[in-house]
Enzyme design. Structure first.
Site, PDB file in Angstrom:
ATOM      1  N   LYS A  13       1.064  -1.111   0.174  1.00 36.74           N
ATOM      2  CA  LYS A  13       0.052   0.359  -0.001  1.00 36.74           C
ATOM      3  C   LYS A  13       0.881   1.128  -0.241  1.00 36.74           C
ATOM      4  O   LYS A  13       0.339   2.774  -0.491  1.00 36.74           O
ATOM      5  CB  LYS A  13      -0.548   0.201   1.078  1.00 36.74           C
ATOM      6  N   ARG A  88      -9.702   1.552   8.370  1.00 37.60           N
ATOM      7  CA  ARG A  88      -9.578   0.470   8.461  1.00 37.60           C
ATOM      8  C   ARG A  88     -10.302  -0.971   9.359  1.00 37.60           C
ATOM      9  O   ARG A  88     -10.308  -1.901   9.605  1.00 37.60           O
ATOM     10  CB  ARG A  88      -8.012   0.657   9.333  1.00 37.60           C
ATOM     11  N   ARG A 127      11.221  -6.075   4.652  1.00 34.26           N
ATOM     12  CA  ARG A 127      11.098  -4.826   4.431  1.00 34.26           C
ATOM     13  C   ARG A 127      11.741  -3.729   5.664  1.00 34.26           C
ATOM     14  O   ARG A 127      11.838  -4.011   6.467  1.00 34.26           O
ATOM     15  CB  ARG A 127       9.662  -3.991   5.415  1.00 34.26           C
ATOM     16  N   ARG A 162      10.846  -0.913  11.018  1.00 29.28           N
ATOM     17  CA  ARG A 162       9.764  -1.261  11.523  1.00 29.28           C
ATOM     18  C   ARG A 162       9.606  -2.665  13.280  1.00 29.28           C
ATOM     19  O   ARG A 162       9.909  -3.628  12.681  1.00 29.28           O
ATOM     20  CB  ARG A 162       8.342  -1.331  11.230  1.00 29.28           C
ATOM     21  N   ARG A 173      -0.860 -11.037  15.255  1.00 32.12           N
ATOM     22  CA  ARG A 173      -1.767 -10.007  15.503  1.00 32.12           C
ATOM     23  C   ARG A 173      -2.526  -9.336  14.062  1.00 32.12           C
ATOM     24  O   ARG A 173      -3.795  -8.440  14.221  1.00 32.12           O
ATOM     25  CB  ARG A 173      -1.191  -9.562  16.783  1.00 32.12           C
TER      26      ARG A 173
HETATM   27  P1  AMP Z   1       0.256   0.945   8.821  1.00 33.51           P
HETATM   28  O1  AMP Z   1       2.084   1.309   8.936  1.00 33.51           O
HETATM   29  O2  AMP Z   1      -0.541   1.704   8.010  1.00 33.51           O
HETATM   30  O3  AMP Z   1       0.830  -0.937   8.727  1.00 33.51           O
HETATM   31  O4  AMP Z   1       0.496   0.708  10.757  1.00 33.51           O
HETATM   32  C1  AMP Z   1       0.908   0.688  12.124  1.00 33.51           C
HETATM   33  C2  AMP Z   1      -0.063   1.062  13.092  1.00 33.51           C
HETATM   34  O5  AMP Z   1      -0.741   1.830  13.084  1.00 33.51           O
HETATM   35  C3  AMP Z   1      -1.575   0.066  13.148  1.00 33.51           C
HETATM   36  O6  AMP Z   1      -0.914  -1.765  13.536  1.00 33.51           O
HETATM   37  C4  AMP Z   1      -1.739   0.257  14.032  1.00 33.51           C
HETATM   38  O7  AMP Z   1      -1.683  -0.213  14.989  1.00 33.51           O
HETATM   39  C5  AMP Z   1      -1.096   1.681  13.314  1.00 33.51           C
HETATM   40  N1  AMP Z   1      -2.923   2.226  12.479  1.00 33.51           N
HETATM   41  C6  AMP Z   1      -2.697   2.799  11.905  1.00 33.51           C
HETATM   42  N2  AMP Z   1      -3.875   3.085  10.780  1.00 33.51           N
HETATM   43  C7  AMP Z   1      -4.218   3.383  11.768  1.00 33.51           C
HETATM   44  C8  AMP Z   1      -6.118   3.292  11.856  1.00 33.51           C
HETATM   45  N3  AMP Z   1      -6.350   3.756  10.426  1.00 33.51           N
HETATM   46  N4  AMP Z   1      -6.564   2.723  13.301  1.00 33.51           N
HETATM   47  C9  AMP Z   1      -6.265   2.491  13.943  1.00 33.51           C
HETATM   48  N5  AMP Z   1      -4.657   2.097  14.103  1.00 33.51           N
HETATM   49  C10 AMP Z   1      -4.150   2.218  13.228  1.00 33.51           C
END
Ligand code: AMP
Length: 221
Positions: A13, A88, A127, A162, A173
């Protein structure tokens, strides 16, 4: 033009959103990146979000939704945005529809990325991301390595893994949460007739960059 990138973690993404943003000028709004920036700057929002993110859980809507609402009002988002990581959940999608309606806008296109689970896990483990928050370029040490190990080709900053990508419990999870809470969005947007599903996989030799190039061509028509 409001575009949503949908798909489990590790489907590409962020990479696709970054490439499309560069070509179209629509900013990439990544909730994950906004949280990580706040965590590294130790802001109040960052400290609150960190406890959820490090364990692979979703950050509560009371924090996430107003943050996105504010970001959508920035000057650079007037003509459009590419949402990466939001919504999400169905609740977030409904709140997004509401806030866009207030602004006289709507979601125009949802790109649903699908990748086999084994490839997703492998991609998360391999990554690496640029630590420079202005750059944030994403690499993969197997598929798309930097020229010099551990260093960003674009800005010379250090790369890192990360934290939530190095912990297999957090990875699992996040994938469980995706299945349970995020995947119902596929039907939600399909019913609205704005969903485009794209398989991204080594199996069919189609990677994020290919999807991005096709999307750019489509948007430039
Ligand atoms: P990502 O970089 O998109 O994988 O997001 C990393 C982490 O940020 C996720 O695993 C969630 O803990 C939090 N996060 C990102 N976007 C959201 C969202 N829309 N709602 C809730 N938590 C989010």
């Amino acid at each position: 033009m409001i575009i949503i990138m949908l798909g489990a973690q590790g489907t590409g993404k962020g990479t696709i959103a970054g490439l499309v943003s560069k070509e179209t000028g629509f900013p990439q709004v990544s909730t994950g990146d906004i949280f990580r920036k706040n965590i590294s700057e130790k802001t109040e929002l960052g400290i609150k979000a960190d406890e959820y993110i490090s364990s692979g859980n979703l950050v509560p809507d009371e924090i996430t939704v107003p943050m996105v609402k504010d970001r959508l009002t920035w000057e650079d988002a007037v003509n459009g945005v590419i949402l990466d990581g939001f919504p999400r959940t169905i609740e977030q999608a409904e709140k997004l529809d509401e806030m866009l309606k207030e602004m006289g806008k709507k979601v125009d296109l949802v790109i649903n990325l699908v990748t086999p689970r084994e490839e997703i896990i492998d991609r998360m483990l391999t990554r690496r991301v640029c630590t420079n928050q202005e750059c944030k370029t994403i690499y993969n040490i197997k598929l798309n390595p930097p020229k010099v190990e551990g260093i960003c080709d674009k800005c010379g900053s250090k790369l890192k893994q990360r934290e939530d990508d190095s912990d297999s419990e957090a990875i699992n999870r996040r994938l469980e949460i995706y299945e349970e809470k995020t995947s119902p969005l596929v039907e939600y947007y399909d019913k609205k007739g704005i969903l485009k599903t794209e398989k991204v996989s080594l199996e069919i030799n189609r990677m994020g960059v290919d999807v991005a190039n096709d999307l750019i061509k489509m948007l430039q028509k």
